[in-house]
Write a protein that holds these residues in place. Structure first.
Motif, PDB file in Angstrom:
ATOM      1  N   LEU A  26       0.842  -1.190   0.000  1.00 40.90           N
ATOM      2  CA  LEU A  26       0.000   0.000   0.000  1.00 40.90           C
ATOM      3  C   LEU A  26       0.873   1.234   0.000  1.00 40.90           C
ATOM      4  O   LEU A  26       1.973   1.237   0.545  1.00 40.90           O
ATOM      5  CB  LEU A  26      -1.017  -0.007   1.145  1.00 40.90           C
ATOM      6  N   PHE A  27       0.385   2.252  -0.673  1.00 41.91           N
ATOM      7  CA  PHE A  27       1.049   3.552  -0.720  1.00 41.91           C
ATOM      8  C   PHE A  27       0.289   4.469   0.229  1.00 41.91           C
ATOM      9  O   PHE A  27      -0.945   4.540   0.165  1.00 41.91           O
ATOM     10  CB  PHE A  27       0.977   4.159  -2.129  1.00 41.91           C
ATOM     11  N   ARG A  28       1.026   5.182   1.079  1.00 36.19           N
ATOM     12  CA  ARG A  28       0.360   6.053   2.038  1.00 36.19           C
ATOM     13  C   ARG A  28       1.237   7.247   2.375  1.00 36.19           C
ATOM     14  O   ARG A  28       2.388   7.325   1.949  1.00 36.19           O
ATOM     15  CB  ARG A  28       0.015   5.281   3.303  1.00 36.19           C
ATOM     16  N   THR A  29       0.668   8.136   3.161  1.00 38.64           N
ATOM     17  CA  THR A  29       1.413   9.263   3.698  1.00 38.64           C
ATOM     18  C   THR A  29       0.985   9.475   5.137  1.00 38.64           C
ATOM     19  O   THR A  29      -0.123   9.111   5.518  1.00 38.64           O
ATOM     20  CB  THR A  29       1.185  10.553   2.890  1.00 38.64           C
ATOM     21  N   ASP A  30       1.876  10.061   5.904  1.00 40.81           N
ATOM     22  CA  ASP A  30       1.546  10.463   7.261  1.00 40.81           C
ATOM     23  C   ASP A  30       1.469  11.980   7.353  1.00 40.81           C
ATOM     24  O   ASP A  30       1.207  12.517   8.414  1.00 40.81           O
ATOM     25  CB  ASP A  30       2.612   9.956   8.244  1.00 40.81           C
ATOM     26  N   ALA A  31       1.696  12.669   6.240  1.00 42.90           N
ATOM     27  CA  ALA A  31       1.733  14.127   6.238  1.00 42.90           C
ATOM     28  C   ALA A  31       0.386  14.739   6.616  1.00 42.90           C
ATOM     29  O   ALA A  31       0.327  15.762   7.275  1.00 42.90           O
ATOM     30  CB  ALA A  31       2.182  14.650   4.876  1.00 42.90           C
ATOM     31  N   VAL A  32      -0.699  14.157   6.154  1.00 49.38           N
ATOM     32  CA  VAL A  32      -2.043  14.637   6.467  1.00 49.38           C
ATOM     33  C   VAL A  32      -2.741  13.499   7.183  1.00 49.38           C
ATOM     34  O   VAL A  32      -3.412  12.701   6.546  1.00 49.38           O
ATOM     35  CB  VAL A  32      -2.831  14.960   5.180  1.00 49.38           C
ATOM     36  N   ASP A  33      -2.563  13.400   8.458  1.00 53.37           N
ATOM     37  CA  ASP A  33      -3.060  12.228   9.163  1.00 53.37           C
ATOM     38  C   ASP A  33      -2.624  10.999   8.371  1.00 53.37           C
ATOM     39  O   ASP A  33      -2.223  11.104   7.223  1.00 53.37           O
ATOM     40  CB  ASP A  33      -4.592  12.271   9.315  1.00 53.37           C
ATOM     41  N   PRO A  34      -2.721   9.854   8.921  1.00 54.30           N
ATOM     42  CA  PRO A  34      -2.398   8.674   8.120  1.00 54.30           C
ATOM     43  C   PRO A  34      -3.441   8.517   7.011  1.00 54.30           C
ATOM     44  O   PRO A  34      -4.639   8.508   7.269  1.00 54.30           O
ATOM     45  CB  PRO A  34      -2.484   7.517   9.121  1.00 54.30           C
ATOM     46  N   MET A  35      -2.982   8.493   5.783  1.00 53.43           N
ATOM     47  CA  MET A  35      -3.883   8.378   4.634  1.00 53.43           C
ATOM     48  C   MET A  35      -3.302   7.391   3.644  1.00 53.43           C
ATOM     49  O   MET A  35      -2.136   7.484   3.281  1.00 53.43           O
ATOM     50  CB  MET A  35      -4.059   9.716   3.952  1.00 53.43           C
ATOM     51  N   VAL A  36      -4.135   6.451   3.205  1.00 56.03           N
ATOM     52  CA  VAL A  36      -3.709   5.456   2.236  1.00 56.03           C
ATOM     53  C   VAL A  36      -4.215   5.880   0.860  1.00 56.03           C
ATOM     54  O   VAL A  36      -5.389   6.196   0.686  1.00 56.03           O
ATOM     55  CB  VAL A  36      -4.233   4.052   2.622  1.00 56.03           C
ATOM     56  N   PHE A  37      -3.293   5.879  -0.116  1.00 55.41           N
ATOM     57  CA  PHE A  37      -3.647   6.244  -1.480  1.00 55.41           C
ATOM     58  C   PHE A  37      -4.083   5.038  -2.304  1.00 55.41           C
ATOM     59  O   PHE A  37      -5.002   5.131  -3.109  1.00 55.41           O
ATOM     60  CB  PHE A  37      -2.461   6.913  -2.192  1.00 55.41           C
ATOM     61  N   TYR A  38      -3.388   3.909  -2.109  1.00 56.73           N
ATOM     62  CA  TYR A  38      -3.647   2.757  -2.980  1.00 56.73           C
ATOM     63  C   TYR A  38      -3.199   1.477  -2.300  1.00 56.73           C
ATOM     64  O   TYR A  38      -2.159   1.443  -1.642  1.00 56.73           O
ATOM     65  CB  TYR A  38      -2.889   2.926  -4.299  1.00 56.73           C
ATOM     66  N   VAL A  39      -3.970   0.416  -2.494  1.00 59.99           N
ATOM     67  CA  VAL A  39      -3.623  -0.925  -2.018  1.00 59.99           C
ATOM     68  C   VAL A  39      -3.581  -1.844  -3.231  1.00 59.99           C
ATOM     69  O   VAL A  39      -4.454  -1.758  -4.105  1.00 59.99           O
ATOM     70  CB  VAL A  39      -4.670  -1.453  -1.007  1.00 59.99           C
TER      71      VAL A  39
END
Length: 159
Positions: A26-39
């Motif tokens: 999975l692709f995610r970021t923690d920059a704006v709360d934990p948010m997952v872009f794609y699984v």
């Protein structure tokens, strides 16, 4: 589970032996709360992630293009690698497709449509994958910039 940033991932052109067991990602970021872009899932997650990155330049991968249009910010996105054989998926019979579905239902990623009744809206601070790509023009340039960023991180942490 293994967690790497995209900049770290780009410094590996061949799959490290320890990563061979991973078949979910999975692709995610923690920059704006934990948010997952794609699984996603594949027999070998490492190869599939590289395919996404390559296909982002050809317009054939939504997540690949998203990473590209948001470069260099996206080099700090995170990739979580999972193995369907992990004990957390035992109740699913270690089934890769079922594990992918569980991750999609759990995280509601922005770019997964299947098994995702309520995808998370993309925050305004990110360009959508449909944005015009102005930079970078090649994956090799992204790789060079990722290596430079990793060298800088490693030099800072050695002080």
């Amino acid at each position: 589970m293994l967690t790497v940033t995209i900049k770290e991932f780009l410094t590996h052109q061949t799959c490290p032996p320890a990563w061979l067991a991973y078949d979910l990602y999975l692709f995610r970021t923690d920059a704006v709360d934990p948010m997952v872009f794609y699984v996603g899932q594949s027999e070998l997650a490492f190869a599939r992630i590289w395919r996404h990155l390559h296909d982002g330049f050809k317009g054939r991968s939504l997540i690949g293009k998203f990473i590209r249009v948001n470069w260099p910010r996206s080099m700090n996105f995170v990739i979580d690698l999972y193995a369907a054989q992990e004990t957390s998926f035992a109740d699913l019979g270690y089934n890769r497709t079922a594990a992918e579905t569980r991750l999609i239902e759990q995280y509601h990623p922005c770019f997964n449509d299947t098994h995702n009744a309520t995808p998370t809206p993309l925050p305004a601070l990110y360009k959508p994958p449909t944005a015009i790509v102005r930079y970078p023009r090649s994956l090799s340039r992204m790789m060079r910039e990722a290596e430079a960023a990793m060298r800088q991180v490693n030099n800072v942490t050695t002080w």
